[in-house]
Design an enzyme around this catalytic site. Structure first.
Site, short mmCIF file in Angstrom:
data_model
loop_
_atom_site.label_atom_id
_atom_site.label_comp_id
_atom_site.label_asym_id
_atom_site.label_seq_id
_atom_site.Cartn_x
_atom_site.Cartn_y
_atom_site.Cartn_z
CG LEU A 28 -2.15 -0.88 1.15
CD1 LEU A 28 -3.01 -0.73 2.40
CD2 LEU A 28 -3.00 -0.59 -0.10
CB CYS A 64 7.43 -9.62 -12.57
SG CYS A 64 8.82 -10.74 -12.87
NE ARG A 88 14.94 -7.87 -15.90
CZ ARG A 88 14.86 -9.19 -15.70
NH1 ARG A 88 14.55 -9.99 -16.72
NH2 ARG A 88 15.07 -9.72 -14.53
P1 NAD Z 1 16.34 -13.49 -16.39
O1 NAD Z 1 16.24 -12.75 -17.66
O2 NAD Z 1 17.05 -12.89 -15.23
O3 NAD Z 1 17.06 -14.90 -16.66
C1 NAD Z 1 16.70 -15.77 -17.68
C2 NAD Z 1 17.92 -16.64 -18.01
O4 NAD Z 1 17.52 -17.67 -18.92
C3 NAD Z 1 19.05 -15.88 -18.71
O5 NAD Z 1 20.27 -16.09 -18.03
C4 NAD Z 1 19.08 -16.49 -20.12
O6 NAD Z 1 20.38 -16.52 -20.70
C5 NAD Z 1 18.56 -17.89 -19.86
N1 NAD Z 1 18.03 -18.60 -21.03
C6 NAD Z 1 17.25 -18.11 -22.02
N2 NAD Z 1 16.95 -19.08 -22.89
C7 NAD Z 1 17.54 -20.22 -22.44
C8 NAD Z 1 17.58 -21.57 -22.90
N3 NAD Z 1 16.94 -21.95 -24.00
N4 NAD Z 1 18.30 -22.48 -22.19
C9 NAD Z 1 18.94 -22.11 -21.07
N5 NAD Z 1 18.95 -20.85 -20.59
C10 NAD Z 1 18.24 -19.91 -21.27
O7 NAD Z 1 14.86 -13.89 -15.98
P2 NAD Z 1 14.20 -13.93 -14.51
O8 NAD Z 1 13.98 -12.55 -14.03
O9 NAD Z 1 14.93 -14.91 -13.69
O10 NAD Z 1 12.75 -14.51 -14.87
C11 NAD Z 1 12.58 -15.85 -15.31
C12 NAD Z 1 11.10 -16.18 -15.27
O11 NAD Z 1 10.65 -16.18 -13.91
C13 NAD Z 1 10.18 -15.21 -16.00
O12 NAD Z 1 9.11 -15.94 -16.54
C14 NAD Z 1 9.67 -14.30 -14.89
O13 NAD Z 1 8.43 -13.72 -15.19
C15 NAD Z 1 9.55 -15.27 -13.74
N6 NAD Z 1 9.69 -14.67 -12.41
C16 NAD Z 1 10.66 -13.73 -12.18
C17 NAD Z 1 10.82 -13.21 -10.90
C18 NAD Z 1 11.84 -12.15 -10.62
O14 NAD Z 1 11.84 -11.62 -9.52
N7 NAD Z 1 12.73 -11.80 -11.53
C19 NAD Z 1 9.99 -13.67 -9.85
C20 NAD Z 1 9.02 -14.64 -10.14
C21 NAD Z 1 8.88 -15.14 -11.41
C1 UGA Z 2 6.97 -9.09 -7.72
C2 UGA Z 2 6.14 -9.87 -6.69
O1 UGA Z 2 6.14 -9.17 -5.44
C3 UGA Z 2 6.70 -11.28 -6.48
O2 UGA Z 2 5.86 -12.01 -5.61
C4 UGA Z 2 6.76 -11.99 -7.83
O3 UGA Z 2 7.35 -13.26 -7.72
C5 UGA Z 2 7.56 -11.15 -8.81
O4 UGA Z 2 6.99 -9.82 -8.93
C6 UGA Z 2 7.54 -11.75 -10.18
O5 UGA Z 2 6.58 -12.37 -10.57
O6 UGA Z 2 8.54 -11.54 -10.84
P1 UGA Z 2 9.30 -7.79 -7.70
O7 UGA Z 2 8.86 -7.29 -9.03
O8 UGA Z 2 10.66 -8.35 -7.57
O9 UGA Z 2 8.29 -8.95 -7.20
O10 UGA Z 2 9.21 -6.62 -6.64
P2 UGA Z 2 8.03 -5.98 -5.75
O11 UGA Z 2 8.55 -5.78 -4.39
O12 UGA Z 2 6.76 -6.71 -5.87
O13 UGA Z 2 7.87 -4.53 -6.42
C7 UGA Z 2 7.35 -4.37 -7.73
C8 UGA Z 2 7.18 -2.89 -8.02
O14 UGA Z 2 6.11 -2.33 -7.25
C9 UGA Z 2 8.41 -2.04 -7.68
O15 UGA Z 2 8.56 -1.04 -8.66
C10 UGA Z 2 8.06 -1.45 -6.32
O16 UGA Z 2 8.75 -0.27 -6.04
C11 UGA Z 2 6.57 -1.20 -6.51
N1 UGA Z 2 5.80 -1.15 -5.25
C12 UGA Z 2 5.75 -2.23 -4.42
C13 UGA Z 2 5.08 0.00 -4.94
O17 UGA Z 2 5.10 0.99 -5.70
N2 UGA Z 2 4.35 0.02 -3.79
C14 UGA Z 2 4.28 -1.02 -2.95
O18 UGA Z 2 3.58 -0.92 -1.92
C15 UGA Z 2 5.00 -2.19 -3.26
#
Ligand code: NAD
Ligand code: UGA
Length: 440
Positions: free
Chosen positions: A251, A261, A328
């Site tokens: 909030l 994401c 990003r």
């Molecule tokens: P990222 O871009 O940090 O990492 C992805 C990795 O996959 C890279 O290192 C890339 O080189 C590798 N890759 C791509 N194609 C490949 C292949 N064919 N074989 C092997 N490696 C390969 O991505 P991320 O932020 O870790 O996100 C991954 C997924 O998880 C996404 O779907 C995202 O939405 C989800 N997710 C991310 C977060 C987060 O906090 N970043 C949290 C929850 C879910």
């Molecule tokens: C978010 C979710 O919180 C995770 O549960 C999920 O796994 C992830 O996305 C994903 O699917 O990748 P993340 O993006 O790492 O995680 O960070 P958050 O802490 O959720 O913040 C997201 C954005 O919202 C940031 O820009 C943050 O500053 C903003 N935010 C967050 C607000 O503006 N207000 C808030 O109260 C909370």
């Protein structure tokens, strides 16, 4: 001890692999990025994530965590294979599944015994079945396998803590035995485990992210109303949050949500909804409000400085949130781009994201510290709520600035104190106590 392979060592894959190794499993982590893998073998991390380096080092040393670029080697002893590749925004907001497709094809071509393939990437509803078909079609000879959806809920900046303390584990599969084996892997985390079908598990992930994004847009809308009516949104959120049905999390009003994401996942969910003939009105509003929230910063600056052309504006914080180097879809960089377009000179400071910004946004003049950055500025914008900004010597900053204009996009400071110090201060949704308006 289980043999686990992780495909894709970005934020999710590296944290998942490393933490499963720390739980005593043998983990082989694969990526197609050779440089990434070479560096990781020497415990040089591709990302900044608090606490992760120590866990990586410990598990490399214990020989529980190894890295490879070779799919054959990665699958040789694997029982569980986690797909953790990126699913970025594609055309029209649809999730781009090219990396998932590549990973599924490579698994199919290189597997030599039965496997449980676990999808951790955030993927559109129906992708689990699609992955199963790809594997089936690309196997040189039929070998049994199961696909389980296990969406990831960790946050960047607290990913290691989130891995070890999840609120829940969600598992979806048509193969109940496979789901139960994956549940066993997660038992040491002592969190509730929800076992459901593939599509429901995939939907739980989108619905969770969309709900959190909705809370943020909701409080940002309330902030804008507070600003017009002279109320303080921070206190409004605090007062609301004591209601157990509401709670205090997510909030915090500010510059709108960013990151790799929420923006892409809300869009992808809206896209899926539209393609299947429903009209996701609320999701549309959530995205619109989020866009407006960045612009509000520019409107406030113009209000206080007039034309921004030639003005020097400093951004405190460049990462999309605190405790990460991830830029990003960073709200700070969206603001930087709008300022640049308006002809302002843009300066920036960030404790860890500066290197990434130097590669992507050459027009931002990067400073070594917040004091250097604010010197000579016409205005400073707090864009990322890093802890170190909370105790800055604001008097020193005020004296060094050309004009003491402070737009606090993350509500880090006390408006009354900043005004007492002589700043022209604007927060987000923070009216004067006693009914005055922030806009006066
Ligand atoms: P990222 O871009 O940090 O990492 C992805 C990795 O996959 C890279 O290192 C890339 O080189 C590798 N890759 C791509 N194609 C490949 C292949 N064919 N074989 C092997 N490696 C390969 O991505 P991320 O932020 O870790 O996100 C991954 C997924 O998880 C996404 O779907 C995202 O939405 C989800 N997710 C991310 C977060 C987060 O906090 N970043 C949290 C929850 C879910
Ligand atoms: C978010 C979710 O919180 C995770 O549960 C999920 O796994 C992830 O996305 C994903 O699917 O990748 P993340 O993006 O790492 O995680 O960070 P958050 O802490 O959720 O913040 C997201 C954005 O919202 C940031 O820009 C943050 O500053 C903003 N935010 C967050 C607000 O503006 N207000 C808030 O109260 C909370």
């Amino acid at each position: 001890m289980n043999n686990i392979t992780v495909i894709g060592v970005g934020y999710v894959g590296l944290v998942t692999g490393t933490c499963f190794a720390d739980l005593g499993n043998s983990v082989l982590a694969l990526d197609i990025n050779k440089q990434r893998i070479e560096n990781l073998r020497q415990a040089i991390l591709p990302i900044y994530e608090p606490g992760l380096k120590e866990v990586v080092e410990r598990n490399i040393h214990a020989d529980r965590l190894r890295f490879t670029t070779d799919y054959k080697e990665a699958l040789k002893d694997a029982e569980f294979v986690f797909i953790c590749v990126g699913t970025p925004e594609g055309v029209d907001g649809e999730a781009d599944l090219q990396y998932v497709r590549m990973a599924a094809e490579s698994i199919a071509q290189n597997m030599e015994h039965p496997l449980i393939v676990i999808n951790k990437s955030t993927v559109p509803v129906g992708t689990g079945d699609w992955v199963a078909n790809i594997i089936r079609e690309h196997q040189p000879k039929p070998i049994p396998f199961a696909v389980v959806s296990c969406p990831e809920f960790l946050r960047e900046g607290s990913a290691v803590r989130d891995f070890f303390n999840p609120d829940r584990t969600v598992l979806g599969s048509t193969d109940r035995e496979a789901a139960h084996r994956v549940a066993q892997l997660h038992l040491p985390l002592r969190a509730p485990i929800v076992i459901t079908d593939l599509r429901t598990a995939e939907m739980i992930k989108y619905a969770s992210n969309a709900f959190l994004a909705t809370r943020i847009s909701f409080i940002n809308e309330i902030a804008n109303i507070c600003e017009a009516l002279g109320a303080d949104v921070k206190e409004v959120a605090q007062g609301m949050g004591y209601d157990k049905r509401i709670g205090h999390h997510f909030l915090e009003s500010g510059v709108g949500y960013g990151g790799s994401c929420f923006p892409k996942d809300v869009k992808a969910l809206a896209y899926m909804a539209q393609v299947h003939g429903t009209n996701p009105q609320l999701l549309g509003a959530v995205m619109d409000i989020n866009k407006i929230q960045r612009k509000q910063i520019i409107i406030k600056l113009e209000d206080m400085l007039g034309d921004l052309k030639g003005k020097t504006i400093g951004l405190l914080g460049l990462a999309f949130k605190e405790n990460t180097d991830d830029i990003r879809v960073s709200p700070s960089l969206d603001i930087a781009e709008m300022l640049h377009e308006a002809g302002a000179v843009v300066r920036g400071y960030d404790p860890v994201a500066a290197e990434n910004v130097a590669r992507s946004h050459a027009f931002i003049q990067l400073a070594e510290d917040p004091y250097e950055m604010t010197t000579g500025c016409d205005a400073v914008v707090v864009a990322t709520p890093w802890n170190e900004f909370k105790s800055l010597d604001m008097d020193r900053i005020k004296k060094a600035m050309k004009q003491p204009v402070l737009v606090d996009g993350r509500n880090l400071y006390d408006p009354a104190r900043m005004r007492e110090m002589g700043f022209q201060y604007r927060g987000v949704g923070r009216g004067f106590k006693g009914g005055g308006s922030d806009l006066q």
